[in-house]
Design a protein around this motif. Structure first.
Motif, PDB file in Angstrom:
ATOM      1  N   LEU A  17       0.814  -1.211   0.000  1.00  0.00           N
ATOM      2  CA  LEU A  17       0.000   0.000   0.000  1.00  0.00           C
ATOM      3  C   LEU A  17       0.849   1.262   0.000  1.00  0.00           C
ATOM      4  CD1 LEU A  17      -2.940  -0.895   2.393  1.00  0.00           C
ATOM      5  CD2 LEU A  17      -2.978  -0.721  -0.099  1.00  0.00           C
ATOM      6  N   SER A  18       1.927   1.266   0.724  1.00  0.00           N
ATOM      7  CA  SER A  18       2.760   2.466   0.766  1.00  0.00           C
ATOM      8  C   SER A  18       3.465   2.695  -0.560  1.00  0.00           C
ATOM      9  CB  SER A  18       3.760   2.397   1.911  1.00  0.00           C
ATOM     10  OG  SER A  18       4.686   1.364   1.690  1.00  0.00           O
ATOM     11  N   GLY A  19       3.656   1.663  -1.329  1.00  0.00           N
ATOM     12  CA  GLY A  19       4.261   1.813  -2.647  1.00  0.00           C
ATOM     13  C   GLY A  19       3.295   2.350  -3.678  1.00  0.00           C
ATOM     14  N   CYS A  20       2.021   2.395  -3.364  1.00  0.00           N
ATOM     15  CA  CYS A  20       0.995   2.846  -4.303  1.00  0.00           C
ATOM     16  C   CYS A  20       0.400   4.192  -3.900  1.00  0.00           C
ATOM     17  CB  CYS A  20      -0.128   1.816  -4.384  1.00  0.00           C
ATOM     18  SG  CYS A  20       0.400   0.211  -4.991  1.00  0.00           S
ATOM     19  N   THR A  21       1.095   4.961  -3.101  1.00  0.00           N
ATOM     20  CA  THR A  21       0.581   6.258  -2.680  1.00  0.00           C
ATOM     21  C   THR A  21       1.378   7.364  -3.355  1.00  0.00           C
ATOM     22  OG1 THR A  21       2.044   6.347  -0.771  1.00  0.00           O
ATOM     23  CG2 THR A  21      -0.129   5.386  -0.431  1.00  0.00           C
ATOM     24  N   GLY A  22       0.837   8.562  -3.310  1.00  0.00           N
ATOM     25  CA  GLY A  22       1.551   9.688  -3.892  1.00  0.00           C
ATOM     26  C   GLY A  22       0.781  10.976  -3.735  1.00  0.00           C
ATOM     27  N   SER A  23       1.308  12.021  -4.329  1.00  0.00           N
ATOM     28  CA  SER A  23       0.685  13.337  -4.315  1.00  0.00           C
ATOM     29  C   SER A  23       0.715  13.919  -5.718  1.00  0.00           C
ATOM     30  CB  SER A  23       1.429  14.292  -3.380  1.00  0.00           C
ATOM     31  OG  SER A  23       1.346  13.846  -2.063  1.00  0.00           O
ATOM     32  N   VAL A  24      -0.280  14.743  -6.020  1.00  0.00           N
ATOM     33  CA  VAL A  24      -0.349  15.438  -7.296  1.00  0.00           C
ATOM     34  C   VAL A  24      -0.593  16.907  -6.997  1.00  0.00           C
ATOM     35  CG1 VAL A  24      -1.601  15.631  -9.475  1.00  0.00           C
ATOM     36  CG2 VAL A  24      -1.258  13.399  -8.451  1.00  0.00           C
ATOM     37  N   TYR A  25       0.142  17.801  -7.672  1.00  0.00           N
ATOM     38  CA  TYR A  25      -0.009  19.243  -7.494  1.00  0.00           C
ATOM     39  C   TYR A  25      -0.792  19.832  -8.655  1.00  0.00           C
ATOM     40  CZ  TYR A  25       3.466  19.085  -3.810  1.00  0.00           C
ATOM     41  OH  TYR A  25       4.123  18.809  -2.641  1.00  0.00           O
ATOM     42  N   ASN A  26      -1.481  20.968  -8.389  1.00  0.00           N
ATOM     43  CA  ASN A  26      -2.181  21.654  -9.464  1.00  0.00           C
ATOM     44  C   ASN A  26      -1.196  22.484 -10.277  1.00  0.00           C
ATOM     45  OD1 ASN A  26      -1.704  23.715  -7.654  1.00  0.00           O
ATOM     46  ND2 ASN A  26      -3.743  24.582  -7.801  1.00  0.00           N
ATOM     47  N   LYS A  27      -1.656  23.160 -11.337  1.00  0.00           N
ATOM     48  CA  LYS A  27      -0.768  23.896 -12.238  1.00  0.00           C
ATOM     49  C   LYS A  27      -0.018  25.019 -11.535  1.00  0.00           C
ATOM     50  CE  LYS A  27      -3.438  22.905 -16.345  1.00  0.00           C
ATOM     51  NZ  LYS A  27      -4.270  23.413 -17.411  1.00  0.00           N
ATOM     52  N   GLU A  28      -0.638  25.676 -10.569  1.00  0.00           N
ATOM     53  CA  GLU A  28       0.003  26.784  -9.872  1.00  0.00           C
ATOM     54  C   GLU A  28       0.936  26.311  -8.754  1.00  0.00           C
ATOM     55  OE1 GLU A  28      -3.431  26.679 -10.230  1.00  0.00           O
ATOM     56  OE2 GLU A  28      -3.428  27.942 -12.021  1.00  0.00           O
ATOM     57  N   LYS A  29       0.965  25.022  -8.480  1.00  0.00           N
ATOM     58  CA  LYS A  29       1.784  24.421  -7.418  1.00  0.00           C
ATOM     59  C   LYS A  29       1.462  24.985  -6.030  1.00  0.00           C
ATOM     60  CE  LYS A  29       4.621  22.046 -10.134  1.00  0.00           C
ATOM     61  NZ  LYS A  29       4.461  20.669 -10.326  1.00  0.00           N
ATOM     62  N   ASN A  30       0.220  25.403  -5.816  1.00  0.00           N
ATOM     63  CA  ASN A  30      -0.163  25.924  -4.507  1.00  0.00           C
ATOM     64  C   ASN A  30      -1.156  25.020  -3.789  1.00  0.00           C
ATOM     65  OD1 ASN A  30      -2.420  26.376  -6.023  1.00  0.00           O
ATOM     66  ND2 ASN A  30      -2.521  28.571  -5.671  1.00  0.00           N
ATOM     67  N   CYS A  31      -1.460  23.890  -4.368  1.00  0.00           N
ATOM     68  CA  CYS A  31      -2.409  22.960  -3.764  1.00  0.00           C
ATOM     69  C   CYS A  31      -2.057  21.550  -4.243  1.00  0.00           C
ATOM     70  CB  CYS A  31      -3.832  23.324  -4.179  1.00  0.00           C
ATOM     71  SG  CYS A  31      -5.098  22.295  -3.427  1.00  0.00           S
ATOM     72  N   SER A  32      -2.197  20.581  -3.362  1.00  0.00           N
ATOM     73  CA  SER A  32      -1.931  19.203  -3.749  1.00  0.00           C
ATOM     74  C   SER A  32      -2.966  18.295  -3.107  1.00  0.00           C
ATOM     75  CB  SER A  32      -0.529  18.769  -3.326  1.00  0.00           C
ATOM     76  OG  SER A  32      -0.467  18.672  -1.922  1.00  0.00           O
ATOM     77  N   TYR A  33      -3.082  17.119  -3.650  1.00  0.00           N
ATOM     78  CA  TYR A  33      -3.916  16.105  -3.012  1.00  0.00           C
ATOM     79  C   TYR A  33      -3.182  14.782  -3.016  1.00  0.00           C
ATOM     80  CZ  TYR A  33      -5.370  14.714  -7.733  1.00  0.00           C
ATOM     81  OH  TYR A  33      -5.382  14.296  -9.026  1.00  0.00           O
ATOM     82  N   ASP A  34      -3.461  14.000  -2.001  1.00  0.00           N
ATOM     83  CA  ASP A  34      -2.835  12.691  -1.842  1.00  0.00           C
ATOM     84  C   ASP A  34      -3.794  11.609  -2.322  1.00  0.00           C
ATOM     85  OD1 ASP A  34      -0.606  13.866  -0.614  1.00  0.00           O
ATOM     86  OD2 ASP A  34      -1.637  13.852   1.307  1.00  0.00           O
ATOM     87  N   TYR A  35      -3.236  10.527  -2.812  1.00  0.00           N
ATOM     88  CA  TYR A  35      -4.058   9.389  -3.218  1.00  0.00           C
ATOM     89  C   TYR A  35      -3.455   8.113  -2.669  1.00  0.00           C
ATOM     90  CZ  TYR A  35      -0.548   8.997  -6.918  1.00  0.00           C
ATOM     91  OH  TYR A  35       0.616   8.890  -7.612  1.00  0.00           O
ATOM     92  N   LEU A  36      -4.282   7.088  -2.571  1.00  0.00           N
ATOM     93  CA  LEU A  36      -3.831   5.815  -2.011  1.00  0.00           C
ATOM     94  C   LEU A  36      -3.398   4.854  -3.107  1.00  0.00           C
ATOM     95  CD1 LEU A  36      -3.363   4.029   0.424  1.00  0.00           C
ATOM     96  CD2 LEU A  36      -5.740   3.321   0.293  1.00  0.00           C
ATOM     97  N   LEU A  37      -4.256   4.511  -4.018  1.00  0.00           N
ATOM     98  CA  LEU A  37      -3.907   3.533  -5.043  1.00  0.00           C
ATOM     99  C   LEU A  37      -3.736   4.172  -6.416  1.00  0.00           C
ATOM    100  CD1 LEU A  37      -6.293   0.648  -3.969  1.00  0.00           C
ATOM    101  CD2 LEU A  37      -3.845   0.815  -3.566  1.00  0.00           C
ATOM    102  N   THR A  38      -4.618   5.083  -6.793  1.00  0.00           N
ATOM    103  CA  THR A  38      -4.549   5.748  -8.083  1.00  0.00           C
ATOM    104  C   THR A  38      -5.119   7.156  -7.949  1.00  0.00           C
ATOM    105  OG1 THR A  38      -5.219   5.610 -10.408  1.00  0.00           O
ATOM    106  CG2 THR A  38      -6.760   4.737  -8.797  1.00  0.00           C
TER     107      THR A  38
END
Length: 55
Positions: A17-38
């Motif tokens: 599970l920890s290998g399938c997590t990550g973060s994605v930033y928006n275009k302005e790089k001022n906000c991000s969200y985390d995801y677990l699998l996809t």
């Protein structure tokens, strides 16, 4: 012996599970969200919390 097997199984699940997590930033790089699998099933993305994101 059963305790070692349970611990090994739990460690394997957590490592997967920890290998399938990550973060994605928006275009302005001022906000991000985390995801677990996809990123597609992130609640923050579903409700549009950060606006459009870079791919």
């Amino acid at each position: 012996m059963k305790n070692i097997l349970k611990f090994t199984l739990l460690a394997a699940v957590l490592a997967t599970l920890s290998g399938c997590t990550g973060s994605v930033y928006n275009k302005e790089k001022n906000c991000s969200y985390d995801y677990l699998l996809t990123p597609g099933i992130s609640i923050s993305k579903m409700i549009g919390g950060c606006g459009p994101t870079d791919k």
